[in-house]
Design an enzyme around this catalytic site. Sequence first.
Site, PDB file in Angstrom:
ATOM      1  N   ASN A 278       0.818  -1.208   0.000  1.00 20.54           N
ATOM      2  CA  ASN A 278       0.000   0.000   0.000  1.00 20.54           C
ATOM      3  C   ASN A 278       0.854   1.261   0.000  1.00 20.54           C
ATOM      4  OD1 ASN A 278       0.276  -1.293   2.859  1.00 20.54           O
ATOM      5  ND2 ASN A 278       0.225   0.902   3.201  1.00 20.54           N
ATOM      6  N   ASP A 323      -5.529   0.928   1.712  1.00 19.19           N
ATOM      7  CA  ASP A 323      -4.602  -0.091   2.215  1.00 19.19           C
ATOM      8  C   ASP A 323      -4.807  -1.425   1.506  1.00 19.19           C
ATOM      9  OD1 ASP A 323      -2.623  -1.339   3.675  1.00 19.19           O
ATOM     10  OD2 ASP A 323      -3.738  -1.435   5.549  1.00 19.19           O
ATOM     11  N   LYS A 350      -6.154  -8.201  -1.075  1.00 13.85           N
ATOM     12  CA  LYS A 350      -7.058  -7.515  -0.158  1.00 13.85           C
ATOM     13  C   LYS A 350      -8.195  -6.791  -0.862  1.00 13.85           C
ATOM     14  CE  LYS A 350      -5.134  -5.285   3.348  1.00 13.85           C
ATOM     15  NZ  LYS A 350      -4.179  -4.444   4.112  1.00 13.85           N
ATOM     16  N   MET A 666       7.425  -4.650  25.679  1.00 17.77           N
ATOM     17  CA  MET A 666       6.505  -3.528  25.882  1.00 17.77           C
ATOM     18  C   MET A 666       7.320  -2.246  25.854  1.00 17.77           C
ATOM     19  SD  MET A 666       3.704  -1.958  26.615  1.00 17.77           S
ATOM     20  CE  MET A 666       3.426  -0.261  27.150  1.00 17.77           C
TER      21      MET A 666
END
Length: 731
Positions: A278, A323, A350, A666
């Site tokens: 994309n 996208d 997609k 994280m």
Amino acid sequence: MQCFGKRIFTLVFLFMGAIASSAGAGEVSLPVSGQRLLAADEEPHNWLSYGRDYLEQRFSPLGQVNTETVSSLGLAWYFESDNHLGTETTPLVVDGVMYFTDAWSTAYAVDAATGAFIWKFDPHVPRAKSITACCGAINRGMAVWNNSLFLGTLDGRLVAIDRVSGTERWSVQTTDPEQAYSITGAPRVAKGLVYIGNGGSEFGTRGYVSAYDAETGEMRWRFHTIPGNPADGFENAAMEQAAATWNGQWWKYGGGGTVWDTIVYDPELDQLYIGVGNGAPHNRRLRSPGGGDNLFLSSVVALDPDTGEYLWHYQEVPAETWDYTATQQIALADIHWNGEVRKVIVHAPKAGFVYLIDRRDGELLSAEAYTTVSWASHYDMDSGRPVEVEGQDYDGESAFVFPSAMGGHNWHPMAYSPDTGYLYIPELDMGMPFDEISAPDYKHLKRHFNTGYKIGGEPASQRFTEAFMQHLPKASLLAWDVSRAKVAWKLPHPNVHNGGVLATAGSLVFQGTSDGRLLAVRADDGSVVWTFNTQNSVLPGPVTYAVDGEQYIAVAVGRGGVLTSNTGQNYHTGNPNNRIMAFKLKGNATLPAWVPPERPLPPARTAMREEDIAAGHQLFDRFCARCHGANAIGDGSVPDMRYLEPVWHENFQAVVLEGLMEQAGMPRFDDVLDAADVEKIHAFVIERAHEDLALRTETGWWADLKDELADLSARALAWFLRPAAQSGGDE
């Protein structure tokens, strides 16, 4: 004479495979030469490349497991890794040894007949890299050449691993470490070269694919998929050609076009096909004001495999703005089309259409919708271009568009059976709202996807969100008749984002589901003939192989990645660790009982104002949702924020701002958030925990009535938003 020679060739390889499988773990009888890869179809007992052979059809000629015998299929063994962050790997099987990847780009070798551990390779990806990886710390697999395995890592390296010892042979950095590139896709190898792309469009990168010498790691060539700054000059004539289809200063935004998954070598025509991603930003009016097709976004591009020279292209979605990547799996086939045999690319990306492309020159033969499509009404076959539907490009006014940005079919591998002529697609029938935003320097909004439209809408109640996600999106295993360009049958699934597909000569199709089942269905009509409870989501495609005359079906099991964490599906708390499960006839192994951990009670609600909690919701959507789930409904592969233990509430600021859990993946957010922001996010998380607790403890007619009202509301909204003209179904 040719037929006799082929049989002898097959017998030789079957004999050598039997020697290898009985030689013991770690003993390699034959290097995986170029000749073996070219003749992979003559080694049905092995799975030598990502799609089994260079055709990438994911069809196996093995038929011991078939419609008559599948009822006795049972678990032969399972291997459990040491993490639960999700797995998307396609294992390779070479002469009785299985090689596969896991989260954080780790690689394993196990005995393919028993699951016994042989080795593990850890490339030590920095855990802070997770924040600049679009879609989780996952990896889809490796490639093999001679006695080396090739692995792409999340931080952009290409690593050669000795397949006997599991030790590193060489490593090269294929990306700029200062930019938000990542690698999650499997490399491909042909003619002594390893081909690798990358991801990163969401963060504003410029796409390319590279080729490296399989023995030394030396880069041989690089092909950029979109042009850079014209002031710097163009790398080749193809980039100069492409630049004429762009406007503005697209290079400042990155442009996109990453080759994050499919790369296919065609040995018959000696061409390399890549699927291009994309744009960055997704919104075409931001990246290329003034219009233009923006080559080679959303295109299939053919290259010379030796030099990387451009040969031809077909752009599936000119000036894409939703996208709609073309990076989904490409399969090669010879099919009957309009009275003649054509060599084709079969592609179901997609955008929601199945494309038949002549792989000699890129001519479009057919483009028909396989799912609900609202952005285009059809393709004009004279020009090969889609006819866009007015208003669906969200120019000045929001639009609800099918398919969503997650696509009608995402990375989950499809399969093509030459026996039935059907393409088996993991379909996702789902739309989403697109609402344009203006951002003059969108690439440099830290930690934010480079979209150009809103991510996450207005806050909604948990009950409505869950009802919406349950009843609006639909998913199925879809059989597409390639020669007739229409749906043959559909097998509906209860949840979205189900696994990849394997087709076999046993007239069976295997697929895993997001709700924790592995299915075998009849290839001709989609009827389910066998089911196994896997205890966790099955996202990648299964493989099949044989050892000592017994056929195995194997698949990686483990929920994770951006798709399952952003659908609002309320899975059970926690996940088992990622596993490889292998099945054979009369297999009698069992899985350990899985008891999800108890959900802790949330801390007391804060005294924060409603508008501050709403602000916390917006901050959560921007910085947290892509890992911890839409509306804070996690899939369990990373912590579901509604079920945090008290210790994490007590250390919420330290985790988010000080990097307390950075070494576990994280990341810290002190460069974009302050203590007041984190307090608002924490208040929102606590509020969501209390909402969930109230739902789980409600009883009686009032709870049932609210469920029914939410369900009715979701269904009504689904009816209202659904396009008037349905496409892609057999309704």
